[in-house]
Design an enzyme around this catalytic site. Sequence first.
Site, PDB file in Angstrom:
ATOM      1  N   GLU A 203       0.869  -1.137  -0.172  1.00  0.00           N
ATOM      2  CA  GLU A 203       0.065  -0.213   0.001  1.00  0.00           C
ATOM      3  C   GLU A 203       1.015   1.391  -0.018  1.00  0.00           C
ATOM      4  O   GLU A 203       0.814   2.219  -0.543  1.00  0.00           O
ATOM      5  CB  GLU A 203      -1.053  -0.019   1.238  1.00  0.00           C
ATOM      6  CG  GLU A 203      -1.923  -0.995   1.303  1.00  0.00           C
ATOM      7  CD  GLU A 203      -1.429  -2.270   1.869  1.00  0.00           C
ATOM      8  OE1 GLU A 203      -0.353  -2.587   2.005  1.00  0.00           O
ATOM      9  OE2 GLU A 203      -2.547  -3.065   2.240  1.00  0.00           O
ATOM     10  N   LYS A 479      -2.151 -10.838   2.568  1.00  0.00           N
ATOM     11  CA  LYS A 479      -1.168 -10.396   1.847  1.00  0.00           C
ATOM     12  C   LYS A 479      -0.723 -11.433   0.776  1.00  0.00           C
ATOM     13  O   LYS A 479      -0.398 -10.934  -0.474  1.00  0.00           O
ATOM     14  CB  LYS A 479       0.140  -9.995   2.536  1.00  0.00           C
ATOM     15  CG  LYS A 479      -0.178  -8.949   3.523  1.00  0.00           C
ATOM     16  CD  LYS A 479       1.171  -8.320   4.261  1.00  0.00           C
ATOM     17  CE  LYS A 479       1.003  -7.688   5.242  1.00  0.00           C
ATOM     18  NZ  LYS A 479       2.328  -7.194   6.009  1.00  0.00           N
TER      19      LYS A 479
HETATM   20  C1  G6Q Z   1       1.947  -3.245  13.259  1.00  0.00           C
HETATM   21  C2  G6Q Z   1       2.059  -4.059  12.206  1.00  0.00           C
HETATM   22  C3  G6Q Z   1       1.546  -3.402  10.714  1.00  0.00           C
HETATM   23  C4  G6Q Z   1       2.610  -2.543  10.204  1.00  0.00           C
HETATM   24  C5  G6Q Z   1       2.156  -2.207   8.624  1.00  0.00           C
HETATM   25  C6  G6Q Z   1       2.863  -1.022   7.928  1.00  0.00           C
HETATM   26  O1  G6Q Z   1       2.355  -3.471  14.231  1.00  0.00           O
HETATM   27  O2  G6Q Z   1       3.277  -4.567  12.042  1.00  0.00           O
HETATM   28  O3  G6Q Z   1       0.335  -2.512  11.118  1.00  0.00           O
HETATM   29  O4  G6Q Z   1       2.536  -1.199  11.071  1.00  0.00           O
HETATM   30  O5  G6Q Z   1       1.845  -3.329   8.069  1.00  0.00           O
HETATM   31  O6  G6Q Z   1       4.322  -1.540   8.010  1.00  0.00           O
HETATM   32  P1  G6Q Z   1       5.432  -0.711   7.328  1.00  0.00           P
HETATM   33  O7  G6Q Z   1       5.678   0.214   8.489  1.00  0.00           O
HETATM   34  O8  G6Q Z   1       6.632  -1.749   7.406  1.00  0.00           O
HETATM   35  O9  G6Q Z   1       5.232  -0.045   6.169  1.00  0.00           O
END
Ligand code: G6Q
Length: 514
Positions: A203, A479
Amino acid sequence: MNSLTARPAWTALANHFQQIKGQHLRQLFAADPTRGERLTAEFAGLYLDYSKNRVTDETIRLLVKLAEDCRLRERTAAMFAGEKINVTENRAVLHTALRAPRGASILVDGKNVVPDVHAVLDRMTAFVSRLDPRIKNIVNIGIGGSDLGPVMAYEALRHYSRRDLTFRFVSNVDGTDFVEATRDLLPAETLFIVASKTFTTQETMTNAITARHWLGNLPVHEHFVAISTNEAEVKKFGIDPKNMFGFWDWVGGRYSMTSAIGLSTMIAIGPENFRALLAGFHAMDEHFRTAPYEKNLPVLMGLLGIWYVNFFGAETVAVLPYDQYLKRFPAYLQQLTMESNGKYVTLAGQRVDYQTGAIFWGEPGTNGQHSFYQLIHQGTKLIPCDFLGFSRSLNPTGAHHDLLMSNFFAQTEALAFGKDAPAAHRVFEGNRPSNTLLAEQLTPAMLGMLVALYEHIVFTQGVIWNLDSFDQWGVELGKVLAKQIVPELQADADLRHDSSTNALIRRYRQQRLR
Ligand code: G6Q
């Protein structure tokens, strides 16, 4: 180690529950007229009244015993000391180090991480103070832990925010999010903060690439900064590491709002307020680590949560902030609580034979009162509620605040004590439990205390349920499948899913081509 439900402290609670479950809060208050002053705890101006819960002093004693038997003290010490308590990812869990004062020492693999934390904070401060004056818009691109904290903090602290900049947050891979967030902005005046721990999140990278196109020929180094742990990917994207703020693998995404992920917050409220926010977090960290459990806000609230989930069979918790600025606080808590403790496998890899993480939800008061409170008052489900309110409004306006707060007090009273009436549909049974959190005013430090409070509630419950509260494997499968499906949407490729998924994809393909 014994299963949780085989522990003597658990059995004692199960027996005690048999005595409590038939007692009405009316009776508990009548039998104990001072409980409303006694079943309370306060730390640094944050007052918790938990007397409107279906508990007695004995319940609290037994719950505290459970926490001790589950070695909450040792596990807390292990987290604060940087032990690798996130076992499935073999990582330390040190969001508490992000708000440790300069000069503290916290070792990860023998290295003190506190100087690194402050070096990044100092770089963030310098960046904020020499922000290019041509920049009028800040757009944070990130998702999950790289979005919900920044959004929540921006909304919560808007009163303290500079008004000469526009802040936007883009998270969804739905192009509408980017388009609507940037529709009225000029590229030359816009700075994108790409916030991604991994810098590979679909995303975020999709939105970041769209942002790069949207900028046209403007130089990336003037309009992009990155917040990440992955310097190689940041460089690959074209962002100069000079414009990158780092953090570390011992900071979980949903625990990262006090890391560089908070850059948008710091720009909005200024470095001084950001440091006050960190100080609030740190104060609550220390309270959690050192206060006796009978007076320890996160431990008490964590244990009350266990009491309702595991003994009363409650499935949800409603979080009801009576402050418009906290409108995204429930959404923030949903990730914090549900991604942390929404798990059925213990640290030992076994399936639990008890319930774990509750569903968190909520809306700010008084809006919720005109919609779902009906079910809380007269529905068939038991919904423990956390009410959050402040004695002083940041926007004193006529009688608004007294009206708001009269509702705040009225709701917990009505939920607990109810009302008799001749007609069944007018009866309020009462006996609906709630916590009340009351503070003087919403400040950066108080917001820090509130967030850290819930972080440590989650930790307390995760220890008792014996979970890894710091991984999130449950988000992976979707995912992987989405990646497989992307090319199938474009081409006329064979579909090898189940009949439902195949038919849906076929229908989508036909309609998208029309
Ligand atoms: C939170 C999760 C998840 C993560 C997102 C964004 O504890 O790990 O919400 O923050 O998937 O990940 P990135 O910061 O790596 O883009």
